[in-house]
Scaffold this active site. Structure first.
Site, PDB file in Angstrom:
ATOM      1  N   CYS A  38      19.584  -9.170  30.662  1.00 29.81           N
ATOM      2  CA  CYS A  38      19.448  -8.626  32.009  1.00 29.81           C
ATOM      3  C   CYS A  38      20.063  -7.236  32.080  1.00 29.81           C
ATOM      4  O   CYS A  38      20.943  -6.887  31.313  1.00 29.81           O
ATOM      5  CB  CYS A  38      20.091  -9.512  33.055  1.00 29.81           C
ATOM      6  SG  CYS A  38      19.509 -11.196  33.091  1.00 29.81           S
TER       7      CYS A  38
ATOM      8  N   ASN B 246      23.744 -10.408  36.919  1.00 28.75           N
ATOM      9  CA  ASN B 246      23.670 -10.737  35.505  1.00 28.75           C
ATOM     10  C   ASN B 246      24.707 -11.801  35.225  1.00 28.75           C
ATOM     11  O   ASN B 246      25.846 -11.692  35.679  1.00 28.75           O
ATOM     12  CB  ASN B 246      23.935  -9.491  34.651  1.00 28.75           C
ATOM     13  CG  ASN B 246      23.783  -9.767  33.163  1.00 28.75           C
ATOM     14  OD1 ASN B 246      23.228 -10.786  32.767  1.00 28.75           O
ATOM     15  ND2 ASN B 246      24.270  -8.856  32.340  1.00 28.75           N
ATOM     16  N   GLY B 247      24.331 -12.845  34.480  1.00 31.34           N
ATOM     17  CA  GLY B 247      25.272 -13.906  34.167  1.00 31.34           C
ATOM     18  C   GLY B 247      24.773 -15.247  34.647  1.00 31.34           C
ATOM     19  O   GLY B 247      23.584 -15.427  34.944  1.00 31.34           O
TER      20      GLY B 247
ATOM     21  N   LYS C 299      16.018 -11.211  10.265  1.00 30.89           N
ATOM     22  CA  LYS C 299      15.221 -10.052  10.679  1.00 30.89           C
ATOM     23  C   LYS C 299      13.727 -10.388  10.691  1.00 30.89           C
ATOM     24  O   LYS C 299      13.000 -10.017  11.602  1.00 30.89           O
ATOM     25  CB  LYS C 299      15.470  -8.866   9.734  1.00 30.89           C
ATOM     26  CG  LYS C 299      16.800  -8.188   9.922  1.00 30.89           C
ATOM     27  CD  LYS C 299      16.852  -7.446  11.245  1.00 30.89           C
ATOM     28  CE  LYS C 299      18.278  -7.258  11.704  1.00 30.89           C
ATOM     29  NZ  LYS C 299      18.914  -8.468  12.244  1.00 30.89           N
TER      30      LYS C 299
ATOM     31  N   GLU D  68      12.951 -12.706  13.644  1.00 26.12           N
ATOM     32  CA  GLU D  68      13.183 -12.055  14.938  1.00 26.12           C
ATOM     33  C   GLU D  68      11.984 -11.237  15.401  1.00 26.12           C
ATOM     34  O   GLU D  68      11.596 -11.299  16.569  1.00 26.12           O
ATOM     35  CB  GLU D  68      14.399 -11.114  14.854  1.00 26.12           C
ATOM     36  CG  GLU D  68      15.738 -11.783  15.047  1.00 26.12           C
ATOM     37  CD  GLU D  68      16.865 -10.775  15.025  1.00 26.12           C
ATOM     38  OE1 GLU D  68      17.739 -10.852  15.899  1.00 26.12           O
ATOM     39  OE2 GLU D  68      16.887  -9.897  14.130  1.00 26.12           O
TER      40      GLU D  68
END
Length: 613
Positions: free
Chosen positions: A2, A101-102, A490, A493
């Site tokens: 976020c 955010n959170g 990697k 992802e």
């Protein structure tokens, strides 16, 4: 995860311009929807859209949205699906707008309480309880926005960064922080908020970082009022950010990940400079580091993701060079188990952002158990982890925008290697000759990385084959096993190819069952003491029809053959070899992602700064 922006701007400046620019600069953090709320002559007007910020921006432009005060948000879904009603900002009664955010852990109890008070909920989010709670307190406190936010936050459990505006007070904005990053930027007659300095750097370099428990009221002149976690009046130091605006731009590159891979010679050189100029001395880590280092008997490293693999690599260095027992734990696991604490142990936390919630909470847990010695390795100045640690050494990677970490990883390794040599010297295990050898190895490291980067065309050719596969296996031994882990991470992802990594010696204990002609096997095979062992493991793969893609050194003694492809990195660089071998696995993932057409910089479901559990 976020991103938050907000501003109270000067009369001649439209806040929408800042909000959209700031949100675009926060796209790298990871998100699935965005929105803004602006105070206009008609009241609080809101625009939200699923997808990229550009979708929301187009809608705001179509509405000719304009105002001086506003807040904006990019959401990474936690509570509730990816829908417009769940997107921020959330508004209560047309009076209060909130970005957050959170995670509010007790949101269900708060939701039930607010429903009993007559509030209707339009979303599935935990954030909407903030909007309604602030609305309730705002009306109860006679329109005092600061008092309303303070009273509401007293009810919340969890981690949050909050920005709030009201219809009745266009000249004010309230903010609160607990466990999630939030800063205030100071312009000429205007004030900004953001979760990351990159969002405000084009508008101001003068910033103050809020601390956990802070609640503040802002106007165009800056912070009007601020209280800390104890409810007492406080001030926060204003600093001048050194972040380069150019580092936030792509320049000649197609993607930030590509740019950041190629910035590694400079980033590593900048990070190594502290050791090359000042030597391997404890004072590099803090004024009292010598005393701390002399008192410790072991090390525990806490980290997540790529930083965890850097920690695994460091364990080899710390035990072989410094001869100090080292334990490495995944931060999210450590904080939820019974731990046998040792006050003489040094706790090291590693995080690119310095805001990784699991790592931050793990450090707090360690400190609650009596650990008083802590060291942070971090890339972001003044972030939460360095502030909570007694010692710190920053990596000098510069801004890293791509979600998949590259230069942050290699610079973390440089710092951790420097720590190992420093401790080894302090503990009497490294003489002047050996110290000189380590210094020269660090000095030559950027050049060796550049040599590895020059292999890109060969790696790109391999990537075309990988792009057609659904799974891949990475193998390494000893200190290069963590590099195999990082290579697999990697690849999955940014390409969405399933990839696993194993110590090569573990093949015969299970993974060998996966090997066939459709499973590409990447092998990290430097010319070190374990090379013959790795060759034997490769024979096991070849005998079962597996196709091997081997990253080895210029001075290793084996040749390409049927089913065995070789790319030779520079001559073996000793203890620093893991850093060199990180480069080709990064390039392999990048070019495989290009071939598959995935979003390299913003892979699905992932975020750069992981500030939720």
């Amino acid at each position: 995860m976020c991103g938050i922006v907000g501003a109270i701007r000067a009369p001649q400046n439209n806040v929408v311009d800042f909000l959209t620019d700031g949100l675009k600069r926060l796209e790298y953090r990871g998100y699935d929807s965005s929105g803004i709320a602006v105070h206009t002559a008609e009241g609080i007007c809101r625009v939200r859209r699923v997808g990229r910020v550009a979708n929301m921006e187009a809608a705001a432009q179509a509405q000719k949205l304009c105002g001086q005060t506003g807040i904006g948000h990019t959401r990474w879904a936690t509570h509730g699906g990816v829908t417009e009603p769940n997107a921020h900002p959330h508004v209560s009664g047309g009076l209060i707008a909130v970005v957050h955010n959170g995670i509010i852990e007790n949101f269900e109890a708060e939701r039930a309480r607010l429903q009993q008070l007559g509030y209707a909920f339009e979303s599935q989010t935990d954030t909407e309880v903030i909007a309604h709670s602030v609305h309730h307190e705002y009306t109860a406190n006679g329109g005092d926005l600061f008092a309303a936010v303070k009273a509401a936050c007293a009810r919340f459990h969890g981690a949050y960064a909050i920005g709030v505006i009201s219809r009745d007070r266009p000249e004010h904005m309230a903010v609160a922080r607990m466990g999630c990053p939030l800063l205030v930027g100071f312009g000429e007659g205007e004030t900004f908020i953001a979760s990351d300095v990159s969002a405000v750097i084009a508008f101001t370099r003068r910033i103050a970082y809020l601390e956990d428990g802070d609640i503040a009221l802002l106007n165009t002149q800056g912070i009007v009022r601020l209280c800390d976690k104890n409810g007492e009046a406080a001030e926060r130091a204003v600093k001048t950010s050194e972040l380069s605006l150019a580092s936030l731009e792509l320049g000649l590159y197609s993607h930030f990940m590509q740019k950041e891979i190629h910035e590694q010679p400079q980033a590593v050189a900048a990070t190594a400079e502290v050791f090359l100029d000042g030597g391997f001395v404890p004072e590099n880590f803090g004024s009292n580091a010598r005393e701390v280092f002399q008192s410790i008997n072991s090390i525990k490293i806490l980290a997540c993701g790529t930083s965890y693999y850097a920690a695994l690599t460091a364990k080899y260095w710390l035990e072989s060079i410094a001869k100090i027992p080292t334990d490495v734990e995944i931060a999210s696991e450590y904080r939820y188990r019974d731990v046998i604490a040792d006050p003489q142990q040094l706790v090291i936390t590693i995080s690119q952002s310095g805001e990784t919630l699991d790592t931050m909470e793990a450090l707090k847990y360690a400190q609650s158990l009596g650990h008083c010695h802590s060291l942070s390795v971090c890339n972001v100045m003044e972030s939460a982890l360095p502030r909570a640690s007694s010692l710190v050494l920053y990596t000098r990677a510069g801004a890293e925008i791509g979600v998949a970490s590259t230069k942050a990883f290699t610079t973390q390794l440089v710092v951790l290697f420097g720590l190992a040599v420093t401790l080894g010297k302090l503990r009497g295990h490294i003489d002047a000759e050996r110290e000189h050898a380590h210094t020269e190895a660090l000095r030559q490291l950027p050049g060796s990385i550049q040599h590895a980067l020059n292999l890109e065309p060969q790696v790109a050719a391999w990537a075309q084959k990988f792009a057609q596969k659904s799974s891949a296996l990475f193998l390494g031994r000893g200190i290069h096993y963590p590099i195999a882990l990082e290579g697999a991470l990697k690849l999955k992802e940014i390409t969405y190819i399933h990839a696993e990594a194993y110590p090569a010696g573990e093949l015969k204990h299970g993974p060998l069952a996966l090997v066939d002609e459709n499973m590409p096997i990447v092998v990290i095979a430097p010319n070190d003491a374990l090379l013959d062992k790795v060759k034997a493991n490769m024979q096991e793969v070849g005998a079962r029809g597996g196709e091997l893609f081997v990253f080895t050194d210029l001075d290793s003694h084996f040749e390409a053959a049927q089913g065995v492809h070789l790319i030779r990195t520079p001559r073996h660089t000793g203890a620093l070899s893991p850093i060199i071998h990180s480069i080709p696995v990064q390039l392999l993932a990048y070019h495989a992602a290009l071939a598959r057409g995935t979003d390299v910089d913003k892979p699905r479901n992932l975020a750069k700064s992981v500030t939720v559990e």
